[in-house]
Scaffold this active site. Structure first.
Site, PDB file in Angstrom:
ATOM      1  N   ASP A  59      11.217   5.472   3.369  1.00  0.00           N
ATOM      2  CA  ASP A  59       9.995   4.855   3.879  1.00  0.00           C
ATOM      3  C   ASP A  59       8.972   4.759   2.747  1.00  0.00           C
ATOM      4  O   ASP A  59       9.086   5.436   1.734  1.00  0.00           O
ATOM      5  CB  ASP A  59       9.423   5.654   5.062  1.00  0.00           C
ATOM      6  N   ASP A  61       4.992   5.088   1.758  1.00  0.00           N
ATOM      7  CA  ASP A  61       3.690   5.607   2.189  1.00  0.00           C
ATOM      8  C   ASP A  61       2.602   5.125   1.234  1.00  0.00           C
ATOM      9  O   ASP A  61       2.779   5.135   0.024  1.00  0.00           O
ATOM     10  CB  ASP A  61       3.697   7.140   2.197  1.00  0.00           C
ATOM     11  N   ASP A 154       3.636  18.930  -1.559  1.00  0.00           N
ATOM     12  CA  ASP A 154       4.479  20.126  -1.688  1.00  0.00           C
ATOM     13  C   ASP A 154       5.056  20.354  -3.086  1.00  0.00           C
ATOM     14  O   ASP A 154       4.871  21.413  -3.681  1.00  0.00           O
ATOM     15  CB  ASP A 154       5.583  20.145  -0.618  1.00  0.00           C
TER      16      ASP A 154
END
Ligand code: ATP
Ligand code: MG
Length: 456
Positions: A59, A61, A154
């Site tokens: 995907d 973003d 992260d």
């Protein structure tokens, strides 16, 4: 040419291999519209990582300095979602692109420079991040700068941005070097980052396995030390994350890492001890074989449904439980029901398998009996079941190498293809397949010793 600005590295357009041709055209349209309206627009996260590695992103973003309200005004096909943090979803045919406003991960303490900050900035930066007593983030909803937005992510390889203004890559965390070296490293202190969100440990394992990367030493040590705390994460989230790991195409590698880090035993304590033990002097090898099978299917682009996945991985364990109930005197069907209920009862408090999937898992296992009854009652209704393919596949994968089972499966495949009845070969008739059928009652002899048929 690389420019270093404080802790930021900018990799110019001609220095990296990302071409706009392999990007989502919808994501590009969004970036251009943001730019044309005076906003900053970046592609971020996994898609930049994957584009640089030459992998197809799952995907795309987008992050921007436009607020959710401003994004909504720019795009007709936009819906604002999310309670914890307002995000914009821009809808296209067959694709939804997530557009988020830059956000920061502020600490609980009041910001020291709050007094100096200007009015407009203060209004944008509500200190709404909340951590619990153990340092886990409960809510973070603070708009921030592009750098803060990168730093809250992260891993370094997940924090690269692609800037539409000049087609450059912006690296605030040394992510590009780690990407080139094949390293998964948390941004900042790994102890703190895993404490804030233990799910990051599972993500570290998944990325290491999927990308063929190694987990950097300090990150790995912190992960092993914090492995037990994985159970503090929300059980539905752990279920979603486990599915991603097991269906990543590298499930066997993920499992190996989960096991060596102690995460697997924390997530599935009862199953994990069973796996370490033997049954009747044999080690439990099916779990490993099934992981390999699922990987080969997913790598070929086939879908394995969550109930089939769980049946393949946990079926043998559940069968053993069912056998225990059967020895205690329960009929077969009830034994399977009780075994699946026991499995769900021990698993769901940590990894929340949904009820719907639990029922589907039970059906796949308990319907195995039905396959032996050929043709059985209303075979066409059986082949019309929505889970018929999963039932068949489970049988084929777990027992299909047995000759009689293979013949049964062939018959069912023919039955599923054909509208009308399919002839049943003699060796597959119900008579031979159902040894426990009731005997037909003998006709009572007439008192005179002659059978009723006589004299007709
Ligand atoms: P993929 O989509 O291929 O599974 P991804 O890296 O894109 O991998 P997503 O879950 O789509 O993962 O998240 C997008 C980005 O959001 C990540 O790349 C990362 O920068 C950030 N992110 C996601 N989850 C977390 C988390 N738990 N903590 C911090 N940042 C996160
Ligand atoms: Mg992603």
């Amino acid at each position: 040419m690389k420019k270093r600005k404080e802790s930021m590295t900018i990799i110019a357009r001609q220095e990296h291999g990302i071409s706009r041709k392999i990007m989502s055209q919808n994501a590009l349209r969004i970036l251009y519209r943001l730019k044309d309206n005076g906003f900053v627009g970046y592609l971020v996260g996994g898609c930049v990582r994957d584009l640089l590695l030459g992998r197809e992103p799952k995907d795309f973003d987008v992050v921007t300095n436009a607020t959710p309200g401003e994004i909504k005004r720019l795009f007709r096909n936009c819906r604002l979602v999310g309670r914890r943090f307002r995000l914009a979803h821009i809808h296209f045919q067959g694709e939804i692109i997530e557009v988020a406003t830059f956000r920061s991960q502020a600490s609980n303490e009041p910001e020291p420079d709050a007094k100096e900050a200007d009015e407009a900035e203060l209004r944008q930066r509500h200190p709404r991040m909340l951590k619990d007593d153990d340092g886990m983030i409960l809510r973070d909803n603070v708009f921030g700068t592009p750098e803060e937005d990168a730093l809250r992510r992260d891993f370094t390889v997940n924090a690269l941005s692609y800037n539409i203004a000049d087609f450059s890559i912006i690296d605030y965390t040394g992510g590009l070097a780690d990407l080139n070296a094949g390293i998964i490293r948390t941004i900042g202190d790994p102890d703190v980052r895993f404490q804030e969100d233990p799910v990051r440990m599972l993500r570290a394992v998944r990325f290491a396995a999927q990308l063929g990367f190694t987990i950097e030493e300090q990150t790995r040590r912190a992960l092993v030390a914090a492995a037990d705390t994985i159970v503090r994460s929300a059980p539905p989230r752990l279920y979603d994350e486990m599915l991603k790991l097991l269906l990543s195409g590298e499930g066997a590698k993920c499992y190996d890492l989960l096991r060596r880090t102690g995460l697997f035993a924390a997530l599935f304590p009862a199953f994990s001890s069973w796996l370490d033990a033997e049954s009747d002097g044999f080690p439990h090898t099916r779990f490993g074989e099934m992981l390999g099978y699922v990987d080969s299917r997913t790598q070929q682009g086939d879908k394995v449904s969550p109930p089939l996945l769980l049946a393949l991985l946990f079926g043998q364990y559940i069968d053993e439980k069912a056998e225990r109930f059967r020895r205690q005197g329960s009929p077969w069907q009830q034994s399977v029901d009780a075994a699946v209920a026991e499995f769900m009862g021990e698993t769901c408090p940590i990894v929340m398998i949904t009820n719907r999937v639990g029922i589907a898992l039970r059906d796949i296992i308990s319907q195995q009996m039905r396959l032996k009854k050929i043709p059985g009652r209303r075979p066409e209704a059986f082949t019309a079941r929505h889970d018929f393919t999963d039932i068949i596949q489970y049988c084929r994968i777990t027992r299909g190498d047995k000759k009689d089972v293979a013949k049964q499966l062939d018959w069912w495949a023919a039955q599923a293809q054909q509208q009308g009845p399919v002839p049943v070969p003699a060796e597959l008739t119900e008579e031979t397949n159902a040894p426990h059928r009731k005997r037909r009652r003998r006709r009572r002899r007439k008192p005179n010793g002659k059978s009723g048929m006589e004299g007709m």
